[in-house]
Design a protein around this motif. Structure first.
Motif, PDB file in Angstrom:
ATOM      1  N   UNK A   1     -32.972  37.119   3.552  1.00  0.00           N
ATOM      2  CA  UNK A   1     -34.327  37.056   3.993  1.00  0.00           C
ATOM      3  C   UNK A   1     -35.160  35.929   3.387  1.00  0.00           C
ATOM      4  N   UNK A   2     -36.158  35.394   4.191  1.00  0.00           N
ATOM      5  CA  UNK A   2     -36.932  34.347   3.860  1.00  0.00           C
ATOM      6  C   UNK A   2     -37.613  34.742   2.602  1.00  0.00           C
ATOM      7  N   UNK A   3     -38.243  35.976   2.571  1.00  0.00           N
ATOM      8  CA  UNK A   3     -38.995  36.444   1.621  1.00  0.00           C
ATOM      9  C   UNK A   3     -38.374  36.405   0.089  1.00  0.00           C
ATOM     10  N   UNK A   4     -37.110  36.945   0.159  1.00  0.00           N
ATOM     11  CA  UNK A   4     -36.270  36.712  -0.983  1.00  0.00           C
ATOM     12  C   UNK A   4     -35.810  35.294  -1.535  1.00  0.00           C
ATOM     13  N   UNK A   5     -35.513  34.460  -0.559  1.00  0.00           N
ATOM     14  CA  UNK A   5     -35.156  33.104  -0.899  1.00  0.00           C
ATOM     15  C   UNK A   5     -36.281  32.655  -1.564  1.00  0.00           C
ATOM     16  N   UNK A   6     -37.654  32.732  -1.133  1.00  0.00           N
ATOM     17  CA  UNK A   6     -38.770  32.042  -1.564  1.00  0.00           C
ATOM     18  C   UNK A   6     -38.987  32.689  -3.089  1.00  0.00           C
ATOM     19  N   UNK A   7     -38.786  33.814  -3.181  1.00  0.00           N
ATOM     20  CA  UNK A   7     -39.050  34.630  -4.597  1.00  0.00           C
ATOM     21  C   UNK A   7     -38.327  34.072  -5.474  1.00  0.00           C
ATOM     22  N   UNK A   8     -36.792  33.924  -5.211  1.00  0.00           N
ATOM     23  CA  UNK A   8     -35.964  33.297  -6.132  1.00  0.00           C
ATOM     24  C   UNK A   8     -36.091  31.992  -6.649  1.00  0.00           C
ATOM     25  N   UNK A   9     -36.690  31.190  -5.497  1.00  0.00           N
ATOM     26  CA  UNK A   9     -36.944  29.859  -5.640  1.00  0.00           C
ATOM     27  C   UNK A   9     -37.916  29.458  -6.766  1.00  0.00           C
ATOM     28  N   UNK A  10     -38.747  30.343  -6.846  1.00  0.00           N
ATOM     29  CA  UNK A  10     -39.868  30.285  -8.000  1.00  0.00           C
ATOM     30  C   UNK A  10     -39.367  30.383  -9.273  1.00  0.00           C
ATOM     31  N   UNK A  11     -38.130  30.990  -9.496  1.00  0.00           N
ATOM     32  CA  UNK A  11     -37.651  31.053 -10.874  1.00  0.00           C
ATOM     33  C   UNK A  11     -38.161  32.089 -11.629  1.00  0.00           C
ATOM     34  N   UNK A  12     -37.668  32.386 -13.133  1.00  0.00           N
ATOM     35  CA  UNK A  12     -38.086  33.203 -13.932  1.00  0.00           C
ATOM     36  C   UNK A  12     -38.160  34.880 -13.208  1.00  0.00           C
ATOM     37  N   UNK A  13     -37.058  35.414 -12.793  1.00  0.00           N
ATOM     38  CA  UNK A  13     -37.092  36.625 -12.505  1.00  0.00           C
ATOM     39  C   UNK A  13     -35.781  37.158 -12.901  1.00  0.00           C
ATOM     40  N   UNK A  14     -35.882  38.729 -13.028  1.00  0.00           N
ATOM     41  CA  UNK A  14     -34.895  39.476 -13.414  1.00  0.00           C
ATOM     42  C   UNK A  14     -34.551  40.539 -12.168  1.00  0.00           C
ATOM     43  N   UNK A  15     -33.187  40.521 -11.742  1.00  0.00           N
ATOM     44  CA  UNK A  15     -32.768  41.484 -10.746  1.00  0.00           C
ATOM     45  C   UNK A  15     -32.472  42.909 -11.328  1.00  0.00           C
ATOM     46  N   UNK A  16     -32.973  43.646 -10.516  1.00  0.00           N
ATOM     47  CA  UNK A  16     -32.526  45.275 -10.864  1.00  0.00           C
ATOM     48  C   UNK A  16     -32.301  45.974  -9.408  1.00  0.00           C
ATOM     49  N   UNK A  17     -31.071  46.651  -9.648  1.00  0.00           N
ATOM     50  CA  UNK A  17     -30.593  47.511  -8.614  1.00  0.00           C
ATOM     51  C   UNK A  17     -29.773  48.456  -9.005  1.00  0.00           C
ATOM     52  N   UNK A  18     -29.502  49.627  -8.426  1.00  0.00           N
ATOM     53  CA  UNK A  18     -28.362  50.651  -8.644  1.00  0.00           C
ATOM     54  C   UNK A  18     -27.813  50.908  -7.673  1.00  0.00           C
ATOM     55  N   UNK A  19     -27.804  50.213  -6.530  1.00  0.00           N
ATOM     56  CA  UNK A  19     -27.021  50.765  -5.414  1.00  0.00           C
ATOM     57  C   UNK A  19     -26.939  52.052  -4.886  1.00  0.00           C
ATOM     58  N   UNK A  20     -25.812  52.569  -4.999  1.00  0.00           N
ATOM     59  CA  UNK A  20     -25.894  54.000  -4.306  1.00  0.00           C
ATOM     60  C   UNK A  20     -26.083  55.059  -5.223  1.00  0.00           C
ATOM     61  N   UNK A  21     -26.497  54.929  -6.449  1.00  0.00           N
ATOM     62  CA  UNK A  21     -26.541  55.814  -7.458  1.00  0.00           C
ATOM     63  C   UNK A  21     -27.936  56.771  -7.323  1.00  0.00           C
TER      64      UNK A  21
END
Length: 395
Positions: free
Chosen positions: A220-240
């Motif tokens: 999604x555009x909002x995700x691509x824009x967000x990661x393009x700015x750099x300096x981020x940590x991903x967090x996700x726990x899927x189906x937990x």
């Protein structure tokens, strides 16, 4: 050659099979994939048949804790496994394959091989069935028991006892006559950069490297824009789906903020639920992300430690901070730490913003080793290695 691939479980149990099916198909063989309903995996262009079990819905309704499994054994777990075991038999009878390739949850696989007189191959997604003295079975204990490690692999045999009557029905349907045959081979879609091959595994066990491939998922555009700015940590726990996903999301975002980084949070099937009091311009919340696009840009990845995410993060050169929930996840968190690929895992019930921030503050010390592992994984072609074994078995 005609190959039938059968798998059961959530998306992480299905996606590698779909990748392998595409490689088999591309090599000119006939292949059918029997899989759960609504897995979320793209199976466009593949010959597929459904097993009639929707694991995603079961997870959302029941959660993933061992207590939830026990509570719903008679009403949910047993009926679902019956559909899987009998559905696998019906799929095999309908397709008449030359080779059967099955997830270990397909307890009826040896019976199918016996009834149809064909070889079969296990796909051991995690090392929990093939015994070794070098480490305990994934999903049992994380402490090395030395010579007693082999005993932990007996836990897998308990499944057959729990579903004895279903297996008797499966044997009748497929016409199994004698003792169930041994698998001709075992494939493990795991990278040697993450799991060193034990010296006492038999030569029929193949550590192929992960089964990855296919077109990248759209971002999604909002995700691509967000990661393009750099300096981020991903967090996700899927189906937990376990514990309090709101409190967990609050601790995760606060922990990431404490390091000065922004947070990209994937809520998944309910592993995280972000409350309004921690939202802000430095935290983007989405349902899921394309790991191959997002993880290479992340400063670190906070996740549950499923083997799919472990390998995706490592292949991306991204350090994992593992917060394990169940099954094999504590095993992978411990493996990464033991091999110098990440900090010690944080137990789910012990997760706080302070502990997470402390772990994230140490990720730089693991980055060189993870990048070395990523370079090693870039040279692997897991599906090709698996196909080579299957073509030998099917001769």
């Amino acid at each position: 050659m005609r190959m039938l691939l059968v798998t059961a479980g959530s998306r992480g149990d299905v996606e590698p099979f779909a990748v392998l099916a595409r490689r088999i198909q591309g090599a000119g063989h006939a292949v059918r994939l029997a899989l759960p309903d609504n897995s979320g995996v793209d199976v466009t262009g593949l010959d597929v048949t459904a097993l009639g079990v929707d694991y995603s819905t079961l997870i959302q309704q029941q959660g993933v804790s061992f207590a939830a499994v026990l509570r719903s054994y008679r009403t949910v777990v047993r009926p679902a496994m019956h559909e899987v075991l009998i559905g696998s038999v019906r799929a095999a009878l309908d397709y008449a394959p030359d080779v059967l390739v099955a997830h270990p949850k397909i307890l009826s696989a040896p019976l199918i091989a016996d009834g149809l007189g064909i070889p079969f191959v296990w796909v051991e997604m995690v090392p929990a069935v093939t015994p070794t003295a070098e480490f305990p079975a994934a999903g049992t204990v994380t402490r090395n028991l030395g010579p007693f490690n082999r005993l932990t692999y007996g836990a897998a045999a308990g499944g057959a006892a729990m579903f004895r009557q279903d297996l008797k029905e499966a044997a009748r349907l497929v016409g199994a006559q004698g003792a169930a045959p041994r698998a001709s081979a075992t494939l493990m879609p795991i990278s040697p950069a993450i799991l060193q091959r034990p010296a006492d595994w038999p030569p029929t066990v193949h550590l192929t490297g992960p089964w990855r491939g296919g077109a990248p998922e759209p971002v999604p555009r909002e995700v691509s824009d967000f990661i393009a700015e750099g300096d981020f940590v991903y967090a996700g726990f899927g189906s937990m789906v376990a514990g309090d996903p709101v409190a967990r999301a609050r601790e995760v975002i606060r922990g990431i903020r404490a390091t000065g980084a922004r947070a990209l949070v994937a809520t998944g099937l309910g592993g995280l639920s972000v409350p309004s009091d921690v939202t802000g311009t430095d935290a983007l919340v989405t349902r899921s992300v394309a790991h191959d696009v997002v993880l290479p840009r992340a400063a670190a990845a906070v996740h549950h430690g499923g083997i799919g995410t472990v390998q995706a993060a490592t292949a991306a050169g991204t350090v994992s901070v593992v917060v394990p929930f169940i099954a094999d996840q504590p095993f992978w968190g411990s493996r990464l730490n033991a091999r110098g690929l990440g900090p010690a895992p944080i137990r789910r019930r012990a997760l706080t913003s302070a502990r997470l921030a402390a772990a994230l503050s140490r990720v730089d010390q693991y980055r060189p080793a993870v990048r070395d592992a990523a370079r090693s994984m870039a040279a692997e072609d897991g599906p090709a290695a698996a196909l080579a074994v299957l073509e030998t078995v099917g001769r």
